[in-house]
Scaffold this active site. Structure first.
Site, PDB file in Angstrom:
ATOM      1  N   GLU A  36       0.875  -1.157   0.000  1.00 22.97           N
ATOM      2  CA  GLU A  36       0.000   0.000   0.000  1.00 22.97           C
ATOM      3  C   GLU A  36       0.922   1.219   0.000  1.00 22.97           C
ATOM      4  O   GLU A  36       1.809   1.315   0.845  1.00 22.97           O
ATOM      5  CB  GLU A  36      -0.878  -0.005   1.265  1.00 22.97           C
ATOM      6  CG  GLU A  36      -1.968   1.022   1.159  1.00 22.97           C
ATOM      7  CD  GLU A  36      -2.768   1.226   2.435  1.00 22.97           C
ATOM      8  OE1 GLU A  36      -2.756   0.357   3.325  1.00 22.97           O
ATOM      9  OE2 GLU A  36      -3.386   2.291   2.539  1.00 22.97           O
ATOM     10  N   ARG A 262       5.884 -13.037   9.403  1.00 25.06           N
ATOM     11  CA  ARG A 262       6.552 -11.809   9.022  1.00 25.06           C
ATOM     12  C   ARG A 262       7.930 -11.740   9.662  1.00 25.06           C
ATOM     13  O   ARG A 262       8.222 -12.464  10.612  1.00 25.06           O
ATOM     14  CB  ARG A 262       5.723 -10.595   9.406  1.00 25.06           C
ATOM     15  CG  ARG A 262       5.521 -10.421  10.902  1.00 25.06           C
ATOM     16  CD  ARG A 262       4.423  -9.443  11.240  1.00 25.06           C
ATOM     17  NE  ARG A 262       4.681  -8.105  10.755  1.00 25.06           N
ATOM     18  CZ  ARG A 262       3.918  -7.479   9.852  1.00 25.06           C
ATOM     19  NH1 ARG A 262       2.859  -8.075   9.363  1.00 25.06           N
ATOM     20  NH2 ARG A 262       4.193  -6.255   9.475  1.00 25.06           N
ATOM     21  N   LYS A 272       4.609   0.644   9.959  1.00 25.85           N
ATOM     22  CA  LYS A 272       4.671   1.815   9.081  1.00 25.85           C
ATOM     23  C   LYS A 272       4.158   3.057   9.793  1.00 25.85           C
ATOM     24  O   LYS A 272       4.679   4.140   9.605  1.00 25.85           O
ATOM     25  CB  LYS A 272       3.810   1.584   7.839  1.00 25.85           C
ATOM     26  CG  LYS A 272       4.547   0.931   6.694  1.00 25.85           C
ATOM     27  CD  LYS A 272       3.818   1.226   5.388  1.00 25.85           C
ATOM     28  CE  LYS A 272       3.524  -0.057   4.653  1.00 25.85           C
ATOM     29  NZ  LYS A 272       2.609   0.105   3.531  1.00 25.85           N
TER      30      LYS A 272
HETATM   31  P1  ATP Z   1       0.134  -1.598   6.768  1.00 33.91           P
HETATM   32  O1  ATP Z   1      -0.045  -1.593   8.228  1.00 33.91           O
HETATM   33  O2  ATP Z   1       0.191  -0.240   6.176  1.00 33.91           O
HETATM   34  O3  ATP Z   1      -0.737  -2.569   6.017  1.00 33.91           O
HETATM   35  P2  ATP Z   1       2.244  -3.351   5.968  1.00 33.91           P
HETATM   36  O4  ATP Z   1       3.636  -3.391   6.527  1.00 33.91           O
HETATM   37  O5  ATP Z   1       1.406  -4.553   6.033  1.00 33.91           O
HETATM   38  O6  ATP Z   1       1.608  -2.104   6.642  1.00 33.91           O
HETATM   39  P3  ATP Z   1       1.839  -3.327   3.115  1.00 33.91           P
HETATM   40  O7  ATP Z   1       2.164  -2.250   2.162  1.00 33.91           O
HETATM   41  O8  ATP Z   1       0.437  -3.760   3.254  1.00 33.91           O
HETATM   42  O9  ATP Z   1       2.402  -2.840   4.504  1.00 33.91           O
HETATM   43  O10 ATP Z   1       2.783  -4.567   2.843  1.00 33.91           O
HETATM   44  C1  ATP Z   1       3.042  -5.103   1.583  1.00 33.91           C
HETATM   45  C2  ATP Z   1       3.402  -6.545   1.710  1.00 33.91           C
HETATM   46  O11 ATP Z   1       4.530  -6.725   2.555  1.00 33.91           O
HETATM   47  C3  ATP Z   1       2.270  -7.335   2.343  1.00 33.91           C
HETATM   48  O12 ATP Z   1       2.078  -8.523   1.581  1.00 33.91           O
HETATM   49  C4  ATP Z   1       2.766  -7.661   3.706  1.00 33.91           C
HETATM   50  O13 ATP Z   1       2.263  -8.891   4.144  1.00 33.91           O
HETATM   51  C5  ATP Z   1       4.273  -7.702   3.527  1.00 33.91           C
HETATM   52  N1  ATP Z   1       4.953  -7.361   4.777  1.00 33.91           N
HETATM   53  C6  ATP Z   1       4.753  -6.272   5.545  1.00 33.91           C
HETATM   54  N2  ATP Z   1       5.524  -6.310   6.654  1.00 33.91           N
HETATM   55  C7  ATP Z   1       6.239  -7.462   6.585  1.00 33.91           C
HETATM   56  C8  ATP Z   1       7.213  -8.079   7.442  1.00 33.91           C
HETATM   57  N3  ATP Z   1       7.619  -7.521   8.583  1.00 33.91           N
HETATM   58  N4  ATP Z   1       7.730  -9.263   7.046  1.00 33.91           N
HETATM   59  C9  ATP Z   1       7.346  -9.828   5.891  1.00 33.91           C
HETATM   60  N5  ATP Z   1       6.442  -9.299   5.045  1.00 33.91           N
HETATM   61  C10 ATP Z   1       5.885  -8.129   5.377  1.00 33.91           C
END
Ligand code: ATP
Ligand code: MG
Length: 556
Positions: A36, A262, A272
C-alpha cells in the site's frame, strides 16, 4: 541476477508451488508484491519481495508489482516512486507487470453491484458506533443490522446514490451479507465500500466511494490471475473472507492465499505507522535516515542489495512467528562488504606522532593495495612524513603485557611503512596525552626486503600534512531494548546515542570519493559516502563495525 545466489531449500511455500507445477495446476506461476503506498518500504517488506520475486524467478513465472491503493487519505505518489526504486534496487524486475488496484475501481464496483444483485451485499445505515455494537466480540455473537433485509432494488438505488456523491461520509456503507454469528469476526458482514470524499493520487475526484482492503485485494489478485497470493500471518483469519468473495463472484481466476510469518528484528521497529511518526516528529531526519529500517535508509547507510537478499535467504520462510537477531543482518552485510570494498586509512580519534629522526620536509610514498585478496582493485600511494596521526586507542600509558600497540618504550609497525619506537608521551595541562615522540628504524620499510624484525602489532596511520578532514556519522541502534515496540510508548526506548557525529581524518585518495561508495577504514569499520558530502567535506556513514557479533553467538 540468477534465480538464486545459492540453491534455496524448499520452504513450505515453494513446496506448494512445486507440487502445483508438477500437477499442471497452472500454466505458469504468477505472484505479486502488493504494497500500500502509504509509507516507505522496510526490511520486512524485503522479505516479502525476495519471496514473491524469488519464486517467480525460480519457476520461470512472473511477479507483479501491484499498489493496493484503496485508501486515498493516506497514500501518495512519493511513496509509489520510492517503492518502485526500492524494489529495483533490491535487484528485482516486474517488467510489464506494474498494476494499481485503483485501475480496477470500475471492475470492483461492478463486483459490488453483482453481490448486491445476488442478495449477498446490502447498504447499511447504522452509525459507526452502532455498527461496532452490533458486531459483538470474540465471546458474543453479533446481531443483524436492521438494514440487512433491504430489497435488492433499494440497495442498488442507495449504492448508486453513494457513488454519485449524494450521501455524506458515514451515512451508509456497503456490507457483505455473510453471518453475524460467525466465530470469525471478519465474516460478520464486513464492509465492502465506504464513502470518502477524498482526492485520490491516481483517480483524482472520480470516486467518492472506495473499496475496503479485503474486498479490493483478493479481487485484484483474481483479476490479475495471481496463482499464489502470499501474505503475512495476520491475514490468516481473513482467508475465509478472501475465499468467500471469490466463491460468490464470477471472477477470472481463483488465487490461493498462503500465509507466512513476518520478519521481526531485534532493536527494530517495523510498523509503518510508527515509522511515519518518527519521520513526522523529527526523531530521525526523513525516511532515508541511515538509522531507519527502511530500504531507503539501509541503502544510504551502505547496506547492499546482495546482503539483504542473502539475509532473506538465510532466515527462510515459516509459519511460526519469531524474532531474528539484528546481528545476523549485520553479519550478511559484513560478508558482502568484506569482498567488495577497498581498504583505506581513516582515523577517528587522532593522536599526533612526531617521528623525531625522520627528516623534516621529506615525503615518501608507500604503496598500499586496496584489498588483501583482490588484486584487481589495484593500489594507491600513501604519503608518509615526519608527523603522522594514529588512533588514540592505539596508545596506552600503562599497558597490560598483551597490548601489542604503542606505549612508551614499546614499538609497533606502521602498516605499509616503518617500525617506530615510542620515547615519550606529551600531556596537556589536564593530563591527557596529546602527542607522542617516536623514532623510526630506517631499515624496516615495508616491502624493502630488509625487514627482518618481528614486531607483534601493526597499526594504521595518516601523514598529518596530507590527511583530509571529514565527518563521520557513527550509528547505533535507534532503540535501546531488543523489543523496540516494548512498553506503553515506543519512544521511551529511543537510544539517545543512535547518532554521533565525529570529525575524522581520511587518506588523500578519498578526497573526491563518490557518494554511495563503500570503504573499509582499516581496523575501524565499513563506511559509505553520504549524499550530504560537499566538495569541501566528505561525510561518511558508518555502515557496520568490523566486529562480528553473530560469529560469536554461533560459536558460543
Ligand atoms: P500496513 O499496516 O500499512 O498494512 P504493511 O507493513 O502490512 O503495513 P503493506 O504495504 O500492506 O504494509 O505490505 C506489503 C506486503 O509486505 C504485504 O504482503 C505484507 O504482508 C508484507 N509485509 C509487511 N511487513 C512485513 C514483514 N515484517 N515481514 C514480511 N512481510 C511483510
Ligand atoms: Mg498491509
Amino acid at each position: 541476477m540468477s534465480a538464486s545466489e545459492s540453491e534455496p531449500s524448499l520452504d513450505f511455500i515453494r513446496t506448494i508451488v512445486a507440487e502445483d507445477l508438477k500437477n499442471n495446476k497452472h500454466e505458469r506461476i504468477i505472484t505479486r508484491f502488493p504494497p500500500e503506498p502509504n509509507g516507505y518500504l522496510h526490511i520486512g517488506h524485503a522479505k516479502s519481495i525476495c519471496l514473491n520475486f524469488g519464486i517467480s524467478l525460480e519457476s520461470k513465472g512472473v511477479c507483479h508489482l501491484r499498489f493496493d491503493d484503496t485508501n486515498p487519505t493516506k497514500e501518495d505518489t512519493e511513496y509509489v516512486n520510492s517503492i518502485k526504486e526500492d524494489v529495483k534496487w533490491l535487484g528485482f524486475d516486474w517488467g510489464e507487470n506494474l498494476f494499481y488496484a485503483s485501475d480496477y475501481f470500475d471492475k470492483l464496483y461492478g463486483y459490488a453491484v453483482e453481490l448486491v444483485k445476488k442478495g449477498k451485499a446490502y447498504v447499511c445505515s447504522l452509525s459507526a458506533e452502532e455498527t461496532k455494537d452490533y458486531r459483538g466480540n470474540l465471546k458474543e455473537p453479533g446481531k443483524n443490522s436492521p438494514y440487512r433485509d433491504r430489497s435488492v432494488e433499494e440497495n442498488l438505488e442507495l449504492l448508486k446514490k453513494m457513488k454519485a456523491g449524494e450521501c455524506a461520509e458515514g451515512e451508509h456503507i456497503l456490507r457483505a451479507k455473510i453471518d453475524m454469528t460467525s466465530p470469525n469476526l471478519n465474516m460478520r458482514d464486513p464492509a465492502i465500500y465506504r464513502i470518502r470524499k477524498a482526492h485520490h493520487h491516481r483517480t483524482g475526484d472520480t470516486w467518492c466511494i472506495y473499496p475496503m482492503y479485503d474486498f479490493a485485494h483478493g479481487l485484484s489478485d483474481a483479476i490479475e490471475k495471481i496463482t499464489h497470493s502470499i501474505c503475512t500471518l495476520e491475514f490468516e483469519n481473513h482467508r475465509p473472507l478472501y475465499e468467500w468473495f471469490l466463491e460468490q463472484l464470477d471472477v477470472p481466476s481463483e488465487p490461493k492465499q498462503i500465509e507466512f510469518a513476518r520478519l521481526n528484528l531485534t532493536y527494530t521497529l517495523m510498523s509503518k505507522r510508527k515509522l511515519l511518526d518518527l519521520v513526522n516528529s523529527g526523531v530521525v531526519n526523513g525516511w532515508d535516515d541511515p538509522r531507519m529500517p527502511t530500504i531507503a535508509g539501509i541503502r544510504r547507510r551502505g547496506y547492499t542489495p546482495k546482503s539483504l537478499r542473502r539475509f532473506c535467504e538465510k532466515i527462510g520462510i515459516s509459519k511460526h512467528d519469531s524474532v531474528t537477531e539484528l546481528n545476523l543482518l549485520e553479519y550478511c552485510v559484513r560478508e558482502d562488504l568484506n569482498e567488495t570494498t577497498p581498504r583505506v586509512m581513516g582515523i577517528l580519534n587522532p593522536l599526533k606522532v612526531v617521528i623525531e629522526n625522520y627528516p623534516e620536509g621529506e615525503v615518501e610514498e608507500m604503496e598500499a593495495p586496496y584489498h588483501p585478496k583482490d588484486e584487481s582493485m589495484g593500489k594507491r600511494k600513501l604519503p608518509f612524513s615526519r608527523e603522522i596521526y594514529i588512533e588514540q586507542e592505539d596508545f596506552m600509558e600503562d599497558p597490560p603485557k598483551k597490548f601489542f600497540r604503542l606505549a612508551v618504550g614499546r614499538e609497533v609497525r606502521l602498516r605499509y611503512a616503518y617500525v617506530i619506537y615510542c620515547e615519550e608521551a606529551i600531556k596537556n595541562e589536564k593530563g591527557e596525552v596529546v602527542e607522542l615522540r617516536c623514532k623510526y628504524d630506517v631499515d624496516t620499510r615495508s616491502g624493502s626486503g630488509q625487514v627482518k624484525r618481528k614486531v607483534k602489532g601493526t597499526i594504521h596511520w595518516l601523514s598529518a600534512a596530507h590527511a583530509i578532514k571529514a565527518e563521520a556519522r557513527l550509528y547505533e541502534t535507534l532503540f535501546l531494548s531488543e523489543n523496540a515496540e516494548e512498553g506503553e510508548d515506543y519512544r521511551e526506548n529511543l537510544n539517545p546515542n543512535s547518532l554521533k557525529v565525529a570529525e575524522c581524518y581520511i587518506e588523500p585518495s578519498l578526497k573526491d570519493a563518490e557518494v554511495g561508495k563503500s570503504y573499509q577504514f582499516e581496523r575501524n569499520a565499513y563506511f559509505c559516502v553520504d549524499k550530504d558530502s560537499t566538495p569541501e567535506k566528505r561525510v561518511f556513514n558508518r555502515t557496520v563495525t568490523l566486529k562480528d557479533g553473530w560469529g560469536k553467538i554461533k560459536n558460543k
